[in-house]
Motif scaffolding. Structure first.
Motif, short mmCIF file in Angstrom:
data_model
loop_
_atom_site.label_atom_id
_atom_site.label_comp_id
_atom_site.label_asym_id
_atom_site.label_seq_id
_atom_site.Cartn_x
_atom_site.Cartn_y
_atom_site.Cartn_z
N ASP A 99 0.80 -1.21 0.00
CA ASP A 99 0.00 0.00 0.00
C ASP A 99 0.84 1.27 0.00
O ASP A 99 0.31 2.36 0.14
N GLU A 100 2.14 1.13 -0.17
CA GLU A 100 3.01 2.30 -0.20
C GLU A 100 3.04 2.86 -1.62
O GLU A 100 2.96 2.13 -2.59
N GLN A 101 3.16 4.19 -1.72
CA GLN A 101 3.12 4.84 -3.01
C GLN A 101 4.44 5.56 -3.27
O GLN A 101 4.98 6.21 -2.39
N THR A 102 4.95 5.44 -4.49
CA THR A 102 6.17 6.12 -4.90
C THR A 102 5.80 7.39 -5.63
O THR A 102 4.92 7.39 -6.48
N ASP A 103 6.47 8.48 -5.30
CA ASP A 103 6.28 9.77 -5.94
C ASP A 103 7.23 9.84 -7.13
O ASP A 103 8.44 9.96 -6.95
N VAL A 104 6.69 9.73 -8.37
CA VAL A 104 7.51 9.78 -9.59
C VAL A 104 7.19 11.09 -10.31
O VAL A 104 6.05 11.34 -10.67
N GLU A 105 8.21 11.93 -10.50
CA GLU A 105 8.03 13.21 -11.20
C GLU A 105 8.81 13.19 -12.51
O GLU A 105 9.99 12.91 -12.52
N GLY A 106 8.12 13.48 -13.61
CA GLY A 106 8.77 13.59 -14.91
C GLY A 106 8.66 12.37 -15.79
O GLY A 106 9.22 12.34 -16.88
N GLY A 107 7.94 11.35 -15.35
CA GLY A 107 7.76 10.16 -16.16
C GLY A 107 8.98 9.24 -16.14
O GLY A 107 10.03 9.58 -15.61
N LEU A 108 8.81 8.07 -16.73
CA LEU A 108 9.88 7.08 -16.79
C LEU A 108 10.01 6.56 -18.22
O LEU A 108 9.07 5.98 -18.74
N MET A 109 11.16 6.80 -18.82
CA MET A 109 11.45 6.28 -20.15
C MET A 109 12.80 5.58 -20.11
O MET A 109 13.69 5.97 -19.35
N VAL A 110 12.97 4.58 -20.94
CA VAL A 110 14.23 3.85 -21.02
C VAL A 110 15.35 4.83 -21.40
O VAL A 110 15.21 5.62 -22.31
N GLY A 111 16.45 4.80 -20.66
CA GLY A 111 17.60 5.64 -20.93
C GLY A 111 17.61 6.97 -20.22
O GLY A 111 18.59 7.69 -20.27
N ASP A 112 16.52 7.34 -19.54
CA ASP A 112 16.47 8.61 -18.82
C ASP A 112 17.35 8.57 -17.58
O ASP A 112 17.51 7.51 -16.96
N GLN A 113 17.89 9.74 -17.22
CA GLN A 113 18.64 9.88 -15.97
C GLN A 113 17.64 10.11 -14.85
O GLN A 113 16.74 10.93 -14.99
#
Length: 112
Positions: free
Chosen positions: A2-16
Motif C-alpha cells: 500500500d506504499e506509493q512512490t512519488d515519480v516526477e517527470g515520467g519514466l522512459m528507457v535511458g532517462d537519468q
C-alpha cells in the motif's frame, strides 16, 4: 503493498533519474521519490524568470535585469536546489514544472 512512490517527470528507457529510497521492514529496497532529470533539463519560463537547467549543475539565465539569477542546480534528498534555494518538485511534466518552497508554488512552462 500500500506504499506509493512519488515519480516526477515520467519514466522512459535511458532517462537519468534521481532516486530517494528506503529499506522496508522486510528488507526490501523501495523508491520513495523518483525525479526524472532528463525531463527536468531544458529551458523554463515564467512571468519573471527565464532560465535553462543544463547538464553538470549549470543554470543559464536569460533575463538580463534579474537581480538574483539562478546559476547552479542539483538534486539533494529528493529536493531541487537552485543556488541556495530549496524546492520540492510539486509536479514535473513534459511542458510544465511546479516547484514549492516556504514562499509558495512557482509555475514554469517549457520554452522551445
Amino acid at each position: 503493498m500500500d506504499e506509493q512512490t512519488d515519480v516526477e517527470g515520467g519514466l522512459m528507457v535511458g532517462d537519468q533519474l534521481a532516486v530517494v529510497g528506503y529499506k522496508s521492514a522486510d528488507g526490501e529496497n523501495i523508491a520513495k521519490t523518483v525525479i526524472n532529470i532528463t525531463t527536468l533539463l531544458g529551458k523554463w519560463t515564467s512571468i519573471d524568470k527565464n532560465f535553462e537547467i543544463q547538464e553538470g549543475g549549470v543554470v543559464q539565465s536569460f533575463v538580463k535585469a534579474e537581480s538574483n539569477p539562478y546559476t547552479t542546480w542539483k538534486i539533494f534528498n529528493g529536493k531541487l536546489l537552485l543556488n541556495s534555494d530549496t524546492f520540492k518538485i510539486y509536479a514535473l511534466g513534459p511542458d510544465s514544472l511546479y516547484i514549492e518552497n516556504t514562499k509558495g508554488i512557482f509555475a514554469y512552462k517549457r520554452q522551445k
